[in-house]
Every structure is written in C-alpha cells, then in structure tokens.
Design a protein around this motif. Structure first.
Motif, short mmCIF file in Angstrom:
data_model
loop_
_atom_site.label_atom_id
_atom_site.label_comp_id
_atom_site.label_asym_id
_atom_site.label_seq_id
_atom_site.Cartn_x
_atom_site.Cartn_y
_atom_site.Cartn_z
N ASN A 198 -139.70 3.79 31.79
CA ASN A 198 -140.23 3.20 33.03
C ASN A 198 -140.26 1.68 32.94
O ASN A 198 -140.01 0.98 33.94
CB ASN A 198 -141.65 3.71 33.29
N ALA A 199 -140.55 1.16 31.74
CA ALA A 199 -140.58 -0.29 31.56
C ALA A 199 -139.20 -0.89 31.82
O ALA A 199 -139.07 -1.97 32.41
CB ALA A 199 -141.04 -0.64 30.14
N ILE A 200 -138.15 -0.20 31.38
CA ILE A 200 -136.79 -0.67 31.61
C ILE A 200 -136.50 -0.74 33.10
O ILE A 200 -135.89 -1.69 33.60
CB ILE A 200 -135.77 0.25 30.90
N ALA A 201 -136.97 0.27 33.85
CA ALA A 201 -136.77 0.27 35.30
C ALA A 201 -137.53 -0.89 35.96
O ALA A 201 -137.03 -1.52 36.89
CB ALA A 201 -137.23 1.61 35.89
N ILE A 228 -126.29 -5.04 41.99
CA ILE A 228 -125.19 -4.18 41.52
C ILE A 228 -125.47 -3.69 40.11
O ILE A 228 -125.30 -2.50 39.80
CB ILE A 228 -123.85 -4.93 41.58
N THR A 229 -125.92 -4.59 39.24
CA THR A 229 -126.22 -4.20 37.86
C THR A 229 -127.32 -3.13 37.83
O THR A 229 -127.24 -2.16 37.07
CB THR A 229 -126.67 -5.42 37.04
N THR A 230 -128.32 -3.29 38.68
CA THR A 230 -129.40 -2.30 38.75
C THR A 230 -128.90 -0.96 39.28
O THR A 230 -129.24 0.11 38.73
CB THR A 230 -130.55 -2.82 39.65
N LEU A 231 -128.11 -0.99 40.34
CA LEU A 231 -127.59 0.26 40.93
C LEU A 231 -126.75 1.05 39.93
O LEU A 231 -126.71 2.28 39.97
CB LEU A 231 -126.77 -0.06 42.18
N ILE A 232 -126.09 0.35 39.03
CA ILE A 232 -125.27 1.04 38.02
C ILE A 232 -126.13 1.53 36.86
O ILE A 232 -126.08 2.70 36.47
CB ILE A 232 -124.16 0.10 37.51
N LEU A 233 -126.94 0.64 36.30
CA LEU A 233 -127.69 0.97 35.08
C LEU A 233 -128.88 1.89 35.31
O LEU A 233 -129.38 2.49 34.36
CB LEU A 233 -128.15 -0.31 34.39
N VAL A 234 -129.35 2.00 36.55
CA VAL A 234 -130.50 2.86 36.79
C VAL A 234 -130.20 4.31 36.42
O VAL A 234 -131.11 5.09 36.11
CB VAL A 234 -130.95 2.75 38.28
N TRP A 235 -128.91 4.68 36.44
CA TRP A 235 -128.53 6.04 36.07
C TRP A 235 -128.40 6.23 34.56
O TRP A 235 -128.16 7.34 34.08
CB TRP A 235 -127.20 6.41 36.74
N ILE A 290 -130.70 4.84 32.25
CA ILE A 290 -131.94 4.41 31.59
C ILE A 290 -132.22 5.20 30.31
O ILE A 290 -132.60 4.60 29.28
CB ILE A 290 -133.13 4.51 32.58
N PRO A 291 -132.04 6.53 30.28
CA PRO A 291 -132.27 7.26 29.01
C PRO A 291 -131.37 6.75 27.89
O PRO A 291 -131.81 6.64 26.73
CB PRO A 291 -131.92 8.71 29.38
N GLN A 292 -130.11 6.43 28.22
CA GLN A 292 -129.20 5.92 27.19
C GLN A 292 -129.62 4.52 26.73
O GLN A 292 -129.55 4.21 25.53
CB GLN A 292 -127.76 5.86 27.75
N LEU A 293 -130.09 3.69 27.68
CA LEU A 293 -130.60 2.37 27.31
C LEU A 293 -131.81 2.49 26.39
O LEU A 293 -131.96 1.74 25.41
CB LEU A 293 -130.98 1.59 28.56
#
Length: 575
Positions: A82-85, A319-326, A328-331
C-alpha cells in the motif's frame, strides 16, 4: 555583473524559503486531518494512489508525504504494498506544483507574482492573529515563493540573454542522444544541489520559456530531476530502518522505470506530450518549428512552454503509475530482496520514526514522535521477558547472563528517552497549536514513565543479585506467585500498547488499563497478607521473604508507571 549574480542567488533563496514556509504552514493547518485521512484511505490501491495525490498536493512536499508513509509502514498501519501505491500517487501529486509554477510563468503582463507584495500584508495580519497564524504562514510562503520566482526569472534573463550563452547551450543541445543524457544529468544535479525537484522544474521552465534550450532538452531535465529526487530520499534512508529503506528503494525503482521507459520510447512519448498540450489549446511544442512560425504563433508558443513542461511532468508520472500499479506485488518483492530483513540486536537499537531527513512540522512531527513512543513501549515490554528469565534462572551463571541484558536495556531506555525528548524540544521550537503543545507535554510525561519502567528492570536485577549473593532461593510457591504477577504486568503492557496505538479520535476510555492496574494492586495486597502469615509460620527464611516482597512491590510500582502512561494518553485527548 556581480550584483546580478547576488540578486539571482537571493531570489533563489527567497524561492526556496517560500516553498519551505508554505509547506510548513499547510502541514500545521491540516496535519492531523491528513494523518486521519491517510489512515482511513488505504484499503485498496486506487485509494492509496488518491491519498498520495491529495496529501502531496496539499502539503506541496513529497518529502512530508514520504515521512508519513514510512511512519505508517513501521507502525504496521500500512503494508509495504500500500505504501508503494501511495508513493505512486505522491509522484502525481508533485505535478500540482509544476502547474502552479506554470501559472506564474504564463504569458501576458499579469502573473501570480503580481499579487505577491499585496498578499504579504494579509499574510502578516493573519500571522498576528493566533487563530490564523498557520494560514498566515502559508500565505507568506506563497508570496515569497512567487516573488522569488518572478525575480529569478527577470535576473536570469539579464544574465543569460547574450549570444555566448545561447551558442553554448545550442552546442550542448546538438549531440542527439548524448545531449539528452547530458541534460538529464543536469536536472539530477540541480535537484541534488538544491534538495528540491520543484526548484529544478522551475529552472527548466525558465530555460525553455526564454528559448535557451529546446523542449526536447527540457524533457531530459525533467527526467533527470525525477531521478535526482529519489537519490535524496535514499541518502536520507541510509541511517533509517528497514521499512524506510524499502520505501525509498520503491520510490527510486518507480522513477527509474519511468525514465528508462521514456528513453526507450522517447519520440512516441514526446508526441503524446505534444498531443496532450494541443488538446489543452496550446501550440504543440514538438511539431511546430519555432523558426518557421509566424510571430503570433511564436509568441503563443513561448508563453505556453511552461504549461507544456507541466503537461510533460504530469504525463510522465501518470503513465508510469498506470503501468506499475499492476506490478506492485513484484515491486514489493524486489525491494524486499534489495533490503533484506535483519535481526538487529537490542544493543544496537536506533530510533525508527524520527531523525530522518528534514524536521517535519505540526501534527506530522507529533505523529512521528507518537509512533516512536509506541515503539518505546514495546521495547519496555521486551524488558519484561528478561525479568521473567531472571526470576526463573536456575543458576547464578544463568542469572548473570540475563542480568546483563537488564542493565543493557536500562541504558537503551535512557537513550531512547533522551533522543525523543530532544526531538520534542526541537518540535516545540516551531509554532504549535494549543492542542499540539498539550500533546507534547503528555509525550514528555509518557517517556518519563517508560524510562522508569526501564529502571525497574535493573532494580529487579539488583534485588535478585543480592539474593544470589546471600545464597537465597525462592520456593516453588514463591516462583508461582511472582510469575503470576509478571503475567498481570503483561496484561497491563497489552492495555498500555493498545491505548498508545489507538488514534486519539477513536480512544474513548482506558478501562482496560484501569482493570489491569486494579488486578495488580489486589494481587499485591493478597501476597503481602500471605507473606505476613508465612513469616509467622516460619514457612521460609525472613531474608528470602524480604527479597520476595521487594520484587512484589517493584512489580506493583511498574503497574503504577503503566497506568500513568494510559492516563497521560487520555489526558492528551482531553486537552
């Protein structure tokens, strides 16, 4: 020339001071409400991103948002995912600052800086009224910010507006991919030197609006400033705890991925930015050839370039958020691998929530102190485990090993109290509301009681050491009674931790702590009467009974410290 350079540096200082003052005023006005908002709005990724956007836009400081995020992660109130989001949302929130700057740089004879001087009068009046002091601080910071920005714009134009500078910057811009990396480094260096990505963005707007660099190089500078701001947070996190390091690494990975993706698809990205700018009714800075355009188009393009930089900054982060939001578990897994968990020995204990980076203000600073106090209580709770081990030690050697830990923890609690008190003193140096000052007083009281709990552990060790020196030994029934009393203390610690951890807005009473303290007192009275009866019956040596009752009384005193802490918590709410 020297006077112009000094004027440039002074305007830059005014700009940075205004940014700090405005951010501090906003934090003081909305700090507690923001903390509650963040605590409630983190149930899913969408809410987390929205939280990051709103909070960062409000305080105009991604650093303040990051500090709150780290505090929540450490306290267990916010999962790392959640912190990453929230960090993703905070990156979008920083673009609000770019849009505000664009308004100041906007074309025409009027800009926000026009009202800066008159605004100072109203800010001064508000600061003179205690109720509106924080609002006045915000308005004064706002005025300084845009006045400094306006002077910076005028002074830099005088200094840079010569053929030599234009030729130099033109040569730097004429090396294709090499120039892109060169201006990226420039953006990162400016951000690191000034400790502000917002300032780097303002300088980028200034250079592109005055025609010193093309829009392509402005894009590279924005990418560099996004990387530079993550370096700052990672440097700050080097002396922080595991969760802070992971949060800082996540911020770095987010921006690094965005920069790499942008560089791989640089031309399509620029085209997307150009179309977005055109959709807002401004000339497309990517497709329009400035030299071939008519004078009216040229003037319109120049006045709109700051808005184009704001669009660029926004498109990059969205754009970076729209891509990386999917992902987050990997991050989360990646930053966990980058910063693995370590079992830190208690002797190397360091503060977890305060002392990282720039001192926060208002309720944000008090929230960090409160979280540190909660952790302080848990450190004291660990001391109780060593007390139990010391009581049940089967040999002098076993006792001496545990006694060393009791002495070490007494030193640890002394150090924690000293460091938290120093932080509270620094926070009190800033302007606080009446309720904020009351919270500071109660926090002082709480850490004093906790330090006394640490002293109690060493006191228990001294009592037991005297017993071992006199070759005394507790009976099985004595050990049973002492262990039961330690169990009652555990319940009191649980109640204290609950009352400390619960937000003040949700804490209605401290009945749990009062019940635990009552149970300790009643059991102490029972053991005292039982002891007098056993002395009359000569059930055990008087000296052994004396050590036994010393421990009982010490435990009862610990119960007093614990109830005092809960009373201080509820007292802070009342205040």
């Amino acid at each position: 020339m020297l006077l112009q350079i000094l004027k440039l540096l002074g305007s830059l200082a005014m700009f940075l001071y205004g940014m700090s003052l405005m951010s501090g005023g906003l934090q003081k006005m909305a700090g507690n409400r923001m903390r509650q908002f963040m605590a409630k709005m983190t149930s899913n990724n969408f809410k987390c991103i929205l939280t990051g956007i709103v909070v960062t836009a409000m305080v105009q400081s991604s650093t303040a948002t990051t500090l709150m995020i780290v505090s929540f992660v450490n306290a267990g109130l916010l999962a790392l995912a959640n912190a990453i989001a929230v960090i993703m949302g905070a990156n979008i929130g920083t673009t609000v600052t770019a849009w505000i700057f664009a308004l100041s740089f906007g074309g025409g004879s009027w800009s926000i800086a026009t009202i800066s001087i008159p605004l100072m009068f109203f800010a001064f009046v508000a600061m003179s009224i205690k109720k509106y002091a924080n609002l006045g601080e915000f308005l004064m910071g706002f005025a300084f910010l845009f006045l400094g920005l306006s002077i910076l714009k005028e002074t830099s134009t005088v200094l840079l507006d010569n053929e030599g500078v234009r030729v130099f910057l033109g040569n730097l811009s004429g090396h294709g991919v090499g120039s892109i990396f060169l201006f990226m480094v420039a953006g990162a260096v400016i951000t690191l030197m000034l400790q502000s990505s917002a300032t780097a963005t303002a300088i980028t707007m200034l250079l592109v609006a005055q025609g010193y660099i093309p829009f392509t190089m402005a894009t590279a500078m924005v990418l560099g400033s996004n990387l530079g701001t993550t370096v700052t947070s990672n440097i700050a996190a080097t002396v922080a705890n595991m969760s802070a390091k992971r949060t800082a690494r996540a911020h770095f990975l987010f921006n690094l991925f965005g920069v790499i993706l942008t560089l791989l698809f640089f031309k399509p990205f620029l085209n997307l930015v150009g179309m977005s700018v055109a959709a807002l009714g401004f000339p497309n800075p990517v497709t329009i050839n400035f030299a071939e355009a008519d004078p009216a188009t040229q003037e319109h393009l120049v006045s709109s370039l700051p808005y184009s930089v704001a669009v660029l900054h926004t498109v990059f982060n969205v754009i970076t958020t729209l891509i990386l939001v999917w992902f987050i578990p990997q991050l989360e897994k990646l930053v966990t691998l980058m910063v693995p968990a370590k079992d830190d020995a208690p002797e190397s204990y360091r503060l977890k929530y305060i002392g990282m980076g720039k001192l926060a203000t208002g309720d944000i600073a008090l929230n960090s102190a409160k979280l540190e106090v909660v952790e302080f209580g848990r450190v004291c709770r660990k001391d109780l485990d060593f007390i139990r081990e010391a009581i049940n030690a089967g040999s002098m050697k076993d006792f001496e090993e545990v006694d060393k830990k009791l002495v070490q923890y007494e030193d640890i609690t002394d150090n924690i109290e000293r460091d938290i008190a120093a932080y509270l003193q620094a926070v009190s140096g800033n302007e606080l509301s009446t309720s904020g000052l009351a919270r500071v007083r109660e926090l002082y009281r709480i850490i004093g009681e906790m330090e006394s709990l640490g002293d109690s552990g060493e006191t228990v060790g001294k009592i037991l050491a005297r017993m071992w020196d006199h070759e005394g030994k507790f009976t099985d029934k004595m050990l049973e009674r002492l262990n039961h009393m330690v169990g009652l203390l555990e319940e009191a610690f649980t109640a204290m931790d609950h009352n400390l951890s619960t937000p003040l807005v949700e804490l209605t009473d401290i009945n749990n702590a009062e019940a635990a303290e009552k149970a300790i007192n009643e059991y102490r009275d029972r053991l005292r009467n039982e002891h007098l009866s056993n002395i009359e019956k000569k059930s055990y040596p008087y000296e052994t009974g004396s050590f036994y009752m010393d421990l009982v009384n010490c435990f009862e005193k610990m119960g007093d410290f614990l109830i005092n802490i809960s009373q201080a918590v509820i007292g802070a709410k009342t205040a």
